[in-house]
Design a protein around this motif. Structure first.
Motif, short mmCIF file in Angstrom:
data_model
loop_
_atom_site.label_atom_id
_atom_site.label_comp_id
_atom_site.label_asym_id
_atom_site.label_seq_id
_atom_site.Cartn_x
_atom_site.Cartn_y
_atom_site.Cartn_z
N MET A 108 0.83 -1.20 0.00
CA MET A 108 0.00 0.00 0.00
C MET A 108 0.86 1.25 0.00
N GLU A 109 0.30 2.31 -0.53
CA GLU A 109 0.93 3.62 -0.44
C GLU A 109 0.02 4.47 0.44
N ILE A 110 0.61 5.16 1.40
CA ILE A 110 -0.16 6.03 2.28
C ILE A 110 0.30 7.45 2.02
N ARG A 111 -0.67 8.32 1.74
CA ARG A 111 -0.36 9.71 1.41
C ARG A 111 -1.01 10.62 2.46
N PHE A 112 -0.17 11.28 3.24
CA PHE A 112 -0.66 12.19 4.26
C PHE A 112 -0.75 13.61 3.68
N VAL A 113 -1.81 14.31 4.05
CA VAL A 113 -1.99 15.70 3.66
C VAL A 113 -1.81 16.59 4.89
N LYS A 114 -2.45 16.19 5.99
CA LYS A 114 -2.36 16.91 7.26
C LYS A 114 -2.02 15.92 8.36
N PRO A 115 -1.25 16.25 9.34
CA PRO A 115 -0.76 17.58 9.68
C PRO A 115 0.40 18.06 8.82
N PHE A 116 0.99 17.18 8.02
CA PHE A 116 2.02 17.60 7.07
C PHE A 116 1.99 16.63 5.90
N SER A 117 2.51 17.07 4.78
CA SER A 117 2.52 16.26 3.57
C SER A 117 3.66 15.24 3.62
N ALA A 118 3.32 13.98 3.39
CA ALA A 118 4.32 12.90 3.37
C ALA A 118 3.72 11.69 2.66
N VAL A 119 4.60 10.86 2.12
CA VAL A 119 4.18 9.62 1.46
C VAL A 119 4.95 8.47 2.10
N GLY A 120 4.25 7.39 2.39
CA GLY A 120 4.87 6.21 2.97
C GLY A 120 4.44 4.96 2.21
N TYR A 121 5.18 3.90 2.45
CA TYR A 121 4.90 2.63 1.78
C TYR A 121 4.77 1.55 2.85
N ILE A 122 3.68 0.82 2.75
CA ILE A 122 3.36 -0.20 3.75
C ILE A 122 3.29 -1.55 3.06
N ILE A 123 3.92 -2.54 3.68
CA ILE A 123 3.85 -3.91 3.17
C ILE A 123 3.41 -4.80 4.32
N MET A 124 2.41 -5.63 4.07
CA MET A 124 2.00 -6.63 5.04
C MET A 124 2.14 -7.99 4.37
N ASP A 125 2.98 -8.83 4.96
CA ASP A 125 3.24 -10.18 4.46
C ASP A 125 2.65 -11.20 5.41
N THR A 126 2.16 -12.31 4.85
CA THR A 126 1.74 -13.45 5.67
C THR A 126 2.52 -14.68 5.22
N ASP A 127 3.07 -15.40 6.20
CA ASP A 127 3.81 -16.63 5.93
C ASP A 127 3.27 -17.72 6.83
N ALA A 128 2.89 -18.84 6.22
CA ALA A 128 2.38 -19.97 7.00
C ALA A 128 3.54 -20.63 7.75
N ILE A 129 3.39 -20.73 9.05
CA ILE A 129 4.36 -21.45 9.87
C ILE A 129 3.91 -22.90 9.98
N SER A 130 2.60 -23.08 10.05
CA SER A 130 1.97 -24.40 10.04
C SER A 130 0.56 -24.20 9.49
#
Length: 176
Positions: A108-130
């Motif tokens: 995902m890309e997260i784009r903040f407008v307020k309280p200040f302008s910034a862009v972040g990148y989010i990754i959520m991974d799932t791995d089966a342990i069992s």
């Protein structure tokens, strides 16, 4: 009067020093957290890929008592946008699903407008342990422009703390 001028000069000197230090500080932030959830991988993935579900576990998505939300597209698919605006706790911005590897990863890309302008990148991974255990890895990365980059260490600590709380809440939800 000379005391007032001295105090003002000291304050101006401190501000100037902080701004000069920010010129040499890193501008990128990164935080990553993991948790083991006692649930099958597909169940976990099906839950986290829906951005509307983040209202139930993501500390950041739950901030702000008067948060207004807007949705564009089909949740859980590439291009879906979850936008919000609210009080000072919620701020304003939007999160967009950029890529999905079915059953494994959502980017995902997260784009903040307020309280200040910034862009972040989010990754959520799932791995089966069992068959009944899944490792969820959540990373958040981005860049803060000068002079906001002075806050990088605080941002990393705050984001990591929020991710830990959010993952714990997610675990509680999915293990019911």
């Amino acid at each position: 009067m000379t005391i007032l001028i001295t105090v003002l000069l000291i304050i101006a000197g401190i501000i100037a020093l902080l701004l000069i230090m920010a010129l040499f500080m890193k501008k990128e932030h990164y935080a990553k957290r993991d948790i083991i959830i006692n649930a099958p991988q597909q169940k976990v993935f099906d839950y986290i890929k829906l951005l509307k579900n983040q209202d139930t576990f993501n500390e950041g998505a739950m901030a702000g008592s008067d948060r207004k939300k807007e949705f564009k597209g089909t949740d859980g698919t590439v291009g879906y946008i979850y936008a919000w605006s609210g009080d000072k706790d919620a701020g304003e911005g939007e999160k967009e699903i950029k890529k999905i590897i079915e059953g494994k990863r959502i980017e995902m890309e997260i784009r903040f407008v307020k309280p200040f302008s910034a862009v972040g990148y989010i990754i959520m991974d799932t791995d089966a342990i069992s068959d009944s255990q899944t490792k969820v890895s959540w990373s958040n990365a981005g860049t803060l422009k000068y002079p906001l980059n002075m806050m990088i260490s605080m941002v990393e600590k705050s984001v990591a703390k929020g991710m830990d709380k959010s993952l714990s809440t997610l675990k509680n939800i999915l293990e019911k």
